[in-house]
Each structure stands twice: as C-alpha cells, then as structure tokens.
Design a protein around this motif. Structure first.
Motif, PDB file in Angstrom:
ATOM      1  N   LEU A  29       0.771  -1.217  -0.074  1.00  0.00           N
ATOM      2  CA  LEU A  29       0.172   0.002  -0.014  1.00  0.00           C
ATOM      3  C   LEU A  29       0.932   1.226  -0.046  1.00  0.00           C
ATOM      4  CD1 LEU A  29      -2.685  -0.754   2.480  1.00  0.00           C
ATOM      5  CD2 LEU A  29      -2.761  -0.407   0.081  1.00  0.00           C
ATOM      6  N   LYS A  30       1.866   1.134   0.753  1.00  0.00           N
ATOM      7  CA  LYS A  30       3.007   2.528   0.643  1.00  0.00           C
ATOM      8  C   LYS A  30       3.222   2.751  -0.932  1.00  0.00           C
ATOM      9  CE  LYS A  30       5.156   1.513   5.039  1.00  0.00           C
ATOM     10  NZ  LYS A  30       6.300   1.201   5.809  1.00  0.00           N
ATOM     11  N   VAL A  31       3.610   1.582  -1.625  1.00  0.00           N
ATOM     12  CA  VAL A  31       3.791   1.993  -3.105  1.00  0.00           C
ATOM     13  C   VAL A  31       2.656   2.567  -4.067  1.00  0.00           C
ATOM     14  CG1 VAL A  31       4.526   1.057  -5.548  1.00  0.00           C
ATOM     15  CG2 VAL A  31       5.569   0.028  -3.219  1.00  0.00           C
ATOM     16  N   ILE A  32       1.606   2.153  -3.652  1.00  0.00           N
ATOM     17  CA  ILE A  32       0.197   2.806  -4.193  1.00  0.00           C
ATOM     18  C   ILE A  32       0.151   4.203  -3.810  1.00  0.00           C
ATOM     19  CG2 ILE A  32      -2.353   2.269  -4.114  1.00  0.00           C
ATOM     20  CD1 ILE A  32      -0.957   0.090  -5.584  1.00  0.00           C
ATOM     21  N   LEU A  33       0.285   4.318  -2.522  1.00  0.00           N
ATOM     22  CA  LEU A  33      -0.068   5.718  -2.003  1.00  0.00           C
ATOM     23  C   LEU A  33       1.168   6.525  -2.650  1.00  0.00           C
ATOM     24  CD1 LEU A  33      -1.149   5.254   1.694  1.00  0.00           C
ATOM     25  CD2 LEU A  33      -2.394   5.892  -0.214  1.00  0.00           C
ATOM     26  N   SER A  34       2.396   6.107  -2.831  1.00  0.00           N
ATOM     27  CA  SER A  34       3.496   7.002  -3.326  1.00  0.00           C
ATOM     28  C   SER A  34       3.206   7.355  -4.666  1.00  0.00           C
ATOM     29  CB  SER A  34       4.865   6.127  -3.069  1.00  0.00           C
ATOM     30  OG  SER A  34       4.650   5.228  -3.825  1.00  0.00           O
ATOM     31  N   GLN A  35       2.686   6.556  -5.403  1.00  0.00           N
ATOM     32  CA  GLN A  35       2.318   6.912  -6.900  1.00  0.00           C
ATOM     33  C   GLN A  35       1.276   8.036  -6.963  1.00  0.00           C
ATOM     34  OE1 GLN A  35       0.904   3.137  -8.826  1.00  0.00           O
ATOM     35  NE2 GLN A  35       3.072   3.347  -9.828  1.00  0.00           N
ATOM     36  N   TRP A  36       0.314   8.015  -5.973  1.00  0.00           N
ATOM     37  CA  TRP A  36      -0.456   9.100  -5.984  1.00  0.00           C
ATOM     38  C   TRP A  36       0.412  10.592  -5.676  1.00  0.00           C
ATOM     39  CZ3 TRP A  36      -4.930   9.482  -8.022  1.00  0.00           C
ATOM     40  CH2 TRP A  36      -5.844   8.272  -8.347  1.00  0.00           C
ATOM     41  N   ARG A  37       1.152  10.405  -4.529  1.00  0.00           N
ATOM     42  CA  ARG A  37       1.986  11.690  -4.295  1.00  0.00           C
ATOM     43  C   ARG A  37       2.800  12.079  -5.453  1.00  0.00           C
ATOM     44  NH1 ARG A  37       2.340   8.916   1.001  1.00  0.00           N
ATOM     45  NH2 ARG A  37       4.342   7.799   0.367  1.00  0.00           N
ATOM     46  N   GLU A  38       3.399  11.242  -6.276  1.00  0.00           N
ATOM     47  CA  GLU A  38       4.139  11.501  -7.284  1.00  0.00           C
ATOM     48  C   GLU A  38       3.240  11.945  -8.565  1.00  0.00           C
ATOM     49  OE1 GLU A  38       6.335   8.144  -7.912  1.00  0.00           O
ATOM     50  OE2 GLU A  38       7.221   7.913  -6.262  1.00  0.00           O
ATOM     51  N   LEU A  39       1.998  11.836  -8.536  1.00  0.00           N
ATOM     52  CA  LEU A  39       1.137  12.322  -9.685  1.00  0.00           C
ATOM     53  C   LEU A  39       1.083  13.842  -9.875  1.00  0.00           C
ATOM     54  CD1 LEU A  39      -0.660  10.814 -11.698  1.00  0.00           C
ATOM     55  CD2 LEU A  39      -2.606  11.541 -10.127  1.00  0.00           C
ATOM     56  N   PRO A  40       1.391  14.200 -11.106  1.00  0.00           N
ATOM     57  CA  PRO A  40       1.237  15.785 -11.020  1.00  0.00           C
ATOM     58  C   PRO A  40      -0.184  16.198 -10.695  1.00  0.00           C
ATOM     59  CG  PRO A  40       2.264  14.511 -13.000  1.00  0.00           C
ATOM     60  CD  PRO A  40       1.830  13.691 -12.474  1.00  0.00           C
ATOM     61  N   ALA A  41      -0.013  17.271  -9.745  1.00  0.00           N
ATOM     62  CA  ALA A  41      -1.337  18.031  -9.400  1.00  0.00           C
ATOM     63  C   ALA A  41      -2.219  18.419 -10.439  1.00  0.00           C
ATOM     64  CB  ALA A  41      -0.929  19.238  -8.531  1.00  0.00           C
ATOM     65  N   SER A  42      -1.740  18.499 -11.728  1.00  0.00           N
ATOM     66  CA  SER A  42      -2.505  19.142 -12.690  1.00  0.00           C
ATOM     67  C   SER A  42      -3.590  17.960 -13.228  1.00  0.00           C
ATOM     68  CB  SER A  42      -1.776  19.880 -13.842  1.00  0.00           C
ATOM     69  OG  SER A  42      -0.741  18.898 -14.249  1.00  0.00           O
ATOM     70  N   THR A  43      -2.797  16.633 -13.179  1.00  0.00           N
ATOM     71  CA  THR A  43      -3.290  15.505 -13.606  1.00  0.00           C
ATOM     72  C   THR A  43      -4.511  15.185 -12.857  1.00  0.00           C
ATOM     73  OG1 THR A  43      -1.246  14.769 -14.817  1.00  0.00           O
ATOM     74  CG2 THR A  43      -3.035  13.187 -14.361  1.00  0.00           C
ATOM     75  N   LEU A  44      -4.335  15.059 -11.347  1.00  0.00           N
ATOM     76  CA  LEU A  44      -5.220  14.650 -10.477  1.00  0.00           C
ATOM     77  C   LEU A  44      -6.338  15.651 -10.483  1.00  0.00           C
ATOM     78  CD1 LEU A  44      -5.930  13.064  -8.021  1.00  0.00           C
ATOM     79  CD2 LEU A  44      -4.674  14.388  -6.500  1.00  0.00           C
ATOM     80  N   MET A  45      -5.965  16.971 -10.511  1.00  0.00           N
ATOM     81  CA  MET A  45      -7.177  18.156 -10.580  1.00  0.00           C
ATOM     82  C   MET A  45      -8.106  17.738 -11.975  1.00  0.00           C
ATOM     83  SD  MET A  45      -5.193  21.511  -9.260  1.00  0.00           S
ATOM     84  CE  MET A  45      -6.432  22.513  -9.569  1.00  0.00           C
TER      85      MET A  45
END
Length: 300
Positions: A29-45
């Motif tokens: 789960l740490k890897v899964i969460l780290s991928q979200w943290r590394e995701l560009p904010a513009s992509t997530l928004m």
C-alpha cells in the motif's frame, strides 16, 4: 437499518478489507500511495474535475428525462445512487434509484424502473461508441465509417421501432394487462423526441468525458499507448455494468482491465497496478461525493 441492508453492508466491508489486503500483498500500500503523491497535481485536478462533470451530466440527464423540478435534489439523488451502485453487489444498488425517486420526487416505482432501464441501454450504446476508435487501426477507412454510421443510426432506429411497437400494442391488445404494462414501459422512452435525444446526447457526452479522463489517469500510472489504456478502461467499465459483479466491482473491474492490457503485451502486474489505481480513484470519489450530496438541500 434493515437486516438485509446490514448484511449487504457487512459483506461489502469484508470484501473491501480482503481487497485492500490483496493489494497490500501484491504491491504494498505504501507503493500505491506513493504513486498518488508523485502524480502531477494538474493531472489529479483534471481527472477529479472530469469525473465531477460526469456526475453533473448524469444528474442533468435524470433531471431532463424524468422531468424533475428541482435540480439540486437531482444532483443529490444521482450522487447517492452512484455510490450505492458502486458498493452494493450484483447491481442491487440500482434498486435504490426508484426508492430515491419516490422519496425525493414522489415518482412511482414502475415508471422510475422503466426509465432507468432505458437510460442503462443508452449507457451501453454510448460506451460502445467510445470503443469505436479502438477498431480504427484494424479496419479500412470505408469499413470504419460504415460501422460509425451504423452506430449513429442505431439509436434513432430504436426510437422509431419502439414507437411502432407502441402503436402495435395499442391496436392489438391481446392481453390488456400486459398491453398496459408494455405501453407504460415504452412511453417512458417515446413520450418526447426532444427528451429522448437530449438523454442520448448527454449519455454520449458523459461517457466520452469519463472514459477520456480515466485513460489520461491510467497513462499517468503506467507507460502504455493511449489505445491500450483506452481499451483497458472500456473493458473495466463494461464489467461495472454487467448484471453480476462484486461489491464495488472489487476484483472484477481489475480483471477486465488487466485482461485488456494483456492483448497489447503489457506486463500483467503493471497493468493490474494501473487498474487498481483507476478503480480506487472511482470508488473514493464516489464515496466522497455521496457524503457531500447529503449536504445538498432537498426539494421541499
């Protein structure tokens, strides 16, 4: 809460715990969460805004199709129904729709159920339309445009056939009770050409937005061609509208996406991880939006 509802909720919670345990075992789960943290904010928004627009389009479709008279309540109904449909198993979440329509707008159960059936058929048709670009590289131009024309013509043709069927029922009521039921069902779709075609247009727009944003999200998690990501997303969404799926589509959604990825020789684990991320995004936003929906004022 009724015993049946409690048991379904308990099953959903147990399956969700098992799902998270498997995700942790396979990927951590740490890897899964780290991928979200590394995701560009513009992509997530962009992905979040796109899915919220998709929800609003569905609310607008419900509001127009059923001639509802309070749009904020239509949004509330759509978001709650969406969350229940995600989390309850084997499409039982669909049963919440006529219940919510009765509670919020006083609509009869039969009319709401018939109308929802037609909207689901439009969803399937629109989802098939989003899949057409996948076939373009494998077909010559003339054959592709013939397929596109057939897809475009199929819904107006269905509208005409339903109207013809309605007239046939009225002219030959062999069983008056059955004829009345069939007439009501057909009337839900053929009562107004304008209502029908607005619902069809909103269905196509909704699915184009949703499939597009999920494809963008998948390509942010795994390096794959856009065609592969598009095919995988459509496969995952197809599993979500099948008659039977696990609560939240946990496992079935990932299976559909992973199977599609293998067609493009994508590493199974990479494809599965991208599927997990896309699915978690859908589930979390469905829950969050349903919670906020409870704050939307109801029609008095």
């Amino acid at each position: 809460m009724m015993p049946v509802a409690r048991s379904r909720l308990l099953v959903a919670v147990i399956i969700a715990i098992i799902y998270l345990a498997l995700v942790h075992y396979l990927f951590d789960l740490k890897v899964i969460l780290s991928q979200w943290r590394e995701l560009p904010a513009s992509t997530l928004m962009l992905a979040t805004a796109g899915l919220l627009i998709s929800y609003l389009l569905r609310a607008w479709r419900n509001h127009n199709f059923f001639a509802l008279d309070h749009f904020p309540t239509s949004i509330r109904l759509t978001l709650i129904h969406n969350a229940l449909n995600h989390w309850l198993p084997a499409r039982t979440g669909e049963f919440s729709f006529p219940l919510l329509m009765k509670r919020y707008f006083g609509h009869g159960y039969a009319g709401s159920t018939h109308g929802l059936l037609w909207l689901r058929l439009m969803d399937l048709h629109a989802l098939a339309g989003t899949a057409l670009p996948v076939f373009y590289p494998f077909l010559n131009t003339a054959l592709f445009f013939l397929l596109l024309t057939a897809w475009l013509a199929s819904m107006p043709l269905a509208f005409w056939l339903l109207g013809h069927f309605r007239q046939h029922i009225l002219a030959n009521p062999s069983d008056k009770r059955l004829a009345t039921m069939m007439k009501k069902a057909v009337n839900e779709l053929t009562g107004s050409k304008r209502t029908f075609f607005i619902a069809w247009l909103l269905s196509m727009t909704n699915w184009t937005v949703k499939i597009g944003l999920l494809t963008l999200l998948v390509t942010a998690f795994v390096t794959v061609p856009a065609t592969a990501a598009l095919t995988a997303v459509i496969a995952g969404e197809l599993t979500s509208i099948l008659p039977i799926h696990a609560p939240g589509g946990l496992g079935t959604y990932e299976a559909g996406m992973s199977a599609a990825f293998t067609l493009f020789s994508i590493d199974f684990k990479s494809g599965l991880q991208a599927a997990v991320q896309a699915h978690l995004f859908l589930l979390n936003l469905a829950i969050i939006s349903a919670v906020f929906a409870l704050l939307i004022p109801k029609k008095r």
